[in-house]
Design a protein around this motif. Structure first.
Motif, PDB file in Angstrom:
ATOM      1  N   GLU A  43       0.023 -16.554  12.106  1.00 50.49           N
ATOM      2  CA  GLU A  43      -1.566 -15.958  11.568  1.00 50.49           C
ATOM      3  C   GLU A  43      -1.884 -17.033  10.494  1.00 50.49           C
ATOM      4  N   HIS A  44      -2.961 -17.440  10.596  1.00 50.61           N
ATOM      5  CA  HIS A  44      -3.668 -18.091   9.494  1.00 50.61           C
ATOM      6  C   HIS A  44      -5.252 -18.007   9.433  1.00 50.61           C
ATOM      7  N   HIS A  45      -5.726 -18.216   8.366  1.00 47.04           N
ATOM      8  CA  HIS A  45      -7.325 -18.256   8.322  1.00 47.04           C
ATOM      9  C   HIS A  45      -7.801 -19.112   7.423  1.00 47.04           C
ATOM     10  N   LYS A 111      -2.834 -17.871  -1.318  1.00 44.47           N
ATOM     11  CA  LYS A 111      -3.700 -17.181  -2.218  1.00 44.47           C
ATOM     12  C   LYS A 111      -5.122 -17.767  -1.419  1.00 44.47           C
ATOM     13  N   LEU A 112      -5.332 -18.921  -1.039  1.00 47.65           N
ATOM     14  CA  LEU A 112      -6.475 -19.366  -0.455  1.00 47.65           C
ATOM     15  C   LEU A 112      -6.902 -18.338   0.930  1.00 47.65           C
ATOM     16  N   GLU A 113      -5.890 -18.048   1.474  1.00 43.15           N
ATOM     17  CA  GLU A 113      -6.193 -17.056   2.479  1.00 43.15           C
ATOM     18  C   GLU A 113      -6.407 -15.711   2.204  1.00 43.15           C
ATOM     19  N   TYR A 114      -5.689 -15.351   1.179  1.00 36.80           N
ATOM     20  CA  TYR A 114      -6.094 -13.856   0.759  1.00 36.80           C
ATOM     21  C   TYR A 114      -7.313 -13.938   0.239  1.00 36.80           C
ATOM     22  N   ASP A 115      -8.109 -14.993  -0.506  1.00 35.48           N
ATOM     23  CA  ASP A 115      -9.308 -14.819  -0.822  1.00 35.48           C
ATOM     24  C   ASP A 115     -10.162 -14.994   0.140  1.00 35.48           C
ATOM     25  N   VAL A 117      -9.861 -13.823   3.256  1.00 36.21           N
ATOM     26  CA  VAL A 117      -9.625 -12.675   4.110  1.00 36.21           C
ATOM     27  C   VAL A 117     -10.400 -11.446   3.001  1.00 36.21           C
ATOM     28  N   GLY A 118     -10.388 -11.661   1.671  1.00 31.90           N
ATOM     29  CA  GLY A 118     -10.748 -10.520   0.908  1.00 31.90           C
ATOM     30  C   GLY A 118      -9.785  -9.401   0.368  1.00 31.90           C
ATOM     31  N   VAL A 119      -8.554  -9.869   0.316  1.00 35.69           N
ATOM     32  CA  VAL A 119      -7.374  -8.869  -0.083  1.00 35.69           C
ATOM     33  C   VAL A 119      -6.751  -9.437  -1.372  1.00 35.69           C
ATOM     34  N   ASP A 120      -6.404  -8.603  -2.066  1.00 35.74           N
ATOM     35  CA  ASP A 120      -5.864  -8.875  -3.654  1.00 35.74           C
ATOM     36  C   ASP A 120      -4.503  -9.450  -3.248  1.00 35.74           C
ATOM     37  N   TYR A 121      -4.055 -10.733  -3.606  1.00 38.36           N
ATOM     38  CA  TYR A 121      -3.077 -11.509  -3.627  1.00 38.36           C
ATOM     39  C   TYR A 121      -1.954 -10.877  -4.316  1.00 38.36           C
ATOM     40  N   GLU A 122      -2.117 -10.383  -5.621  1.00 34.40           N
ATOM     41  CA  GLU A 122      -1.337  -9.741  -6.503  1.00 34.40           C
ATOM     42  C   GLU A 122      -0.791  -8.702  -6.000  1.00 34.40           C
ATOM     43  N   LEU A 123      -1.580  -7.991  -4.983  1.00 30.64           N
ATOM     44  CA  LEU A 123      -0.668  -6.727  -4.593  1.00 30.64           C
ATOM     45  C   LEU A 123      -0.213  -6.887  -3.368  1.00 30.64           C
ATOM     46  N   ARG A 124       0.101  -7.643  -2.786  1.00 32.51           N
ATOM     47  CA  ARG A 124       0.506  -8.217  -1.336  1.00 32.51           C
ATOM     48  C   ARG A 124       1.907  -7.377  -1.065  1.00 32.51           C
ATOM     49  N   GLY A 125       2.773  -7.701  -2.197  1.00 31.96           N
ATOM     50  CA  GLY A 125       4.044  -6.746  -1.846  1.00 31.96           C
ATOM     51  C   GLY A 125       3.956  -5.337  -1.768  1.00 31.96           C
ATOM     52  N   GLN A 126       3.006  -4.651  -2.603  1.00 30.28           N
ATOM     53  CA  GLN A 126       3.010  -3.184  -2.291  1.00 30.28           C
ATOM     54  C   GLN A 126       2.112  -2.925  -1.108  1.00 30.28           C
ATOM     55  N   ALA A 127       1.184  -3.753  -0.710  1.00 29.67           N
ATOM     56  CA  ALA A 127       0.389  -3.651   0.495  1.00 29.67           C
ATOM     57  C   ALA A 127       1.222  -3.756   1.763  1.00 29.67           C
ATOM     58  N   THR A 128       2.131  -4.769   1.734  1.00 25.13           N
ATOM     59  CA  THR A 128       3.010  -4.698   2.865  1.00 25.13           C
ATOM     60  C   THR A 128       4.118  -3.794   3.105  1.00 25.13           C
ATOM     61  N   PHE A 129       4.431  -3.106   2.105  1.00 26.13           N
ATOM     62  CA  PHE A 129       5.331  -2.142   2.058  1.00 26.13           C
ATOM     63  C   PHE A 129       4.689  -0.889   2.648  1.00 26.13           C
ATOM     64  N   THR A 236      -1.770 -23.262  -1.082  1.00 30.07           N
ATOM     65  CA  THR A 236      -1.479 -22.722  -2.222  1.00 30.07           C
ATOM     66  C   THR A 236      -2.301 -23.063  -3.575  1.00 30.07           C
ATOM     67  N   GLY A 237      -3.419 -23.863  -3.340  1.00 30.30           N
ATOM     68  CA  GLY A 237      -4.257 -24.343  -4.280  1.00 30.30           C
ATOM     69  C   GLY A 237      -4.031 -25.576  -5.121  1.00 30.30           C
ATOM     70  N   ASP A 238      -2.696 -26.314  -4.418  1.00 32.80           N
ATOM     71  CA  ASP A 238      -2.453 -27.682  -4.978  1.00 32.80           C
ATOM     72  C   ASP A 238      -3.405 -28.789  -4.378  1.00 32.80           C
ATOM     73  N   ASP A 239      -4.150 -29.529  -5.114  1.00 36.11           N
ATOM     74  CA  ASP A 239      -4.750 -30.488  -4.590  1.00 36.11           C
ATOM     75  C   ASP A 239      -4.541 -31.699  -4.957  1.00 36.11           C
ATOM     76  N   SER A 240      -3.051 -32.200  -5.327  1.00 38.59           N
ATOM     77  CA  SER A 240      -2.518 -33.523  -5.776  1.00 38.59           C
ATOM     78  C   SER A 240      -2.247 -34.187  -4.571  1.00 38.59           C
ATOM     79  N   SER A 241      -2.327 -35.527  -4.604  1.00 41.47           N
ATOM     80  CA  SER A 241      -2.069 -36.418  -3.567  1.00 41.47           C
ATOM     81  C   SER A 241      -0.685 -36.465  -3.216  1.00 41.47           C
ATOM     82  N   VAL A 242      -0.473 -36.885  -1.792  1.00 42.38           N
ATOM     83  CA  VAL A 242       0.955 -36.794  -1.373  1.00 42.38           C
ATOM     84  C   VAL A 242       1.305 -38.133  -1.427  1.00 42.38           C
ATOM     85  N   ASN A 243       2.320 -38.571  -1.869  1.00 42.68           N
ATOM     86  CA  ASN A 243       2.912 -39.869  -1.620  1.00 42.68           C
ATOM     87  C   ASN A 243       4.142 -40.031  -0.929  1.00 42.68           C
TER      88      ASN A 243
END
Length: 305
Positions: A43-45, A111-115, A117-129, A236-243
């Motif tokens: 699953e991805h968004h 975190k990009l996908e959490y944003d 979908v509109g779900v708090d990334y910092e609470l993902r562990g609690q929400a999963t449980f 994951t918010g990393d926009d660095s180039s791939v070498n």
């Protein structure tokens, strides 16, 4: 060791959504014909990294096109779902498929996908449980019409990274899904086996590509892997180039690519770790149908491991 096939439905270049979906379903049909044990759906968004926003929709389509191959969720991102709808959808696919479902769950990592979908990334562990606790109670209760073909519910597997999470899942009697280099897989499988012994399930996701022509495959694999790393970093918010070092490092750590005997020897290590199923990620980036389907045919050699 069982052999599965990972279906992620990516959109490199000008690939359309329909092409990505239908390629995955054709791969599932081919996997069944070749004797693979399971196909796994992620699953991805919100990005072209994967257009599979609803694993149950794709799982239902595969169930209708196949008859014996297992259908694994690899995984449902639990905080994105309302508990009752989650277990109802999985139960319907289990009924439709005649009991071929493996129910996979995880908290996700983007975190990009959490944003999106509109779900708090910092609470993902609690929400999963909390979601899984409610979902499993609904399944186990068997009331309110939530009935699976398999009783009381399909086998459950959870994507894990930390040793504490692995122990917790093992103590609950569920299986685990692992991703990473061989050292991480060996350590994680050992932790799980310390709790479960020879029982339970350990699934490992790894890029597997078999071929008989190094010169023909080198450039497509490099380009596909460079595209993949770029998209994974974006999640994951990393926009660095791939070498070049990034690509070579990923290929060395996460991939088993080569001639059939070479790859089989490499993967025997994984089997020796106590792994129950190798989930082969064979289509990524812009790899062509002929490369992927030829590899799948050669991968049938792994069924004898």
């Amino acid at each position: 060791m069982k052999i599965g096939l990972f279906l992620i439905m990516q959109q490199p270049g000008s690939v359309s959504i329909q092409t990505a979906i239908h390629s995955a379903i054709r791969d599932a049909e081919e996997a069944e014909d070749l004797g693979f044990n399971t196909v796994w759906i992620a699953e991805h968004h919100g990005t072209d990294y994967s257009i599979c926003t609803s694993p149950s929709v794709i799982a239902a389509a595969i169930a209708a096109k196949t008859s014996i191959i297992g259908i694994g969720y690899g995984v449902n991102v639990v905080p994105f779902h309302q508990p009752r709808r989650l277990v109802e959808d999985i139960a319907l696919v289990d009924q439709l498929s005649g009991g071929r479902v493996v129910a996979g769950f995880g908290s996700g990592y983007s975190k990009l996908e959490y944003d999106i979908v509109g779900v708090d990334y910092e609470l993902r562990g609690q929400a999963t449980f909390e979601t899984l606790t409610t979902a499993f109670d609904l399944w186990s209760d068997g009331k309110n019409g939530i009935k699976c073909f398999q009783k009381p519910h399909p086998p459950i597997v959870v994507a894990c990274r930390s040793e504490d999470a692995i122990r917790s899942v093992a103590q609950s009697g569920h299986g685990i899904l692992l991703l990473g280099g061989l050292d991480r897989i060996e350590r994680s499988a050992k932790v799980y086996r310390e709790v479960m012994g020879n029982e339970g399930y350990v699934g490992v996701l790894r890029h597997v590509l078999m071929h008989n022509d190094d010169a023909r495959i080198a450039s497509p694999v490099y380009e596909a892997t460079s595209w993949l790393i770029t998209r994974m970093r974006a999640l994951t918010g990393d926009d660095s180039s791939v070498n070049d070092d990034d690509v070579r490092g990923y290929l060395n750590e996460r991939c088993s690519i080569g001639k059939p005997n070479q790859v089989a020897a490499d993967l025997r290590q994984i089997a020796d770790f106590g792994v129950s199923e190798l989930i082969c990620w064979s289509r990524w980036g812009g790899l062509s149908d002929d490369i992927v389907l030829n590899s799948m045919k050669l991968q049938t050699k792994l069924l004898d491991m």
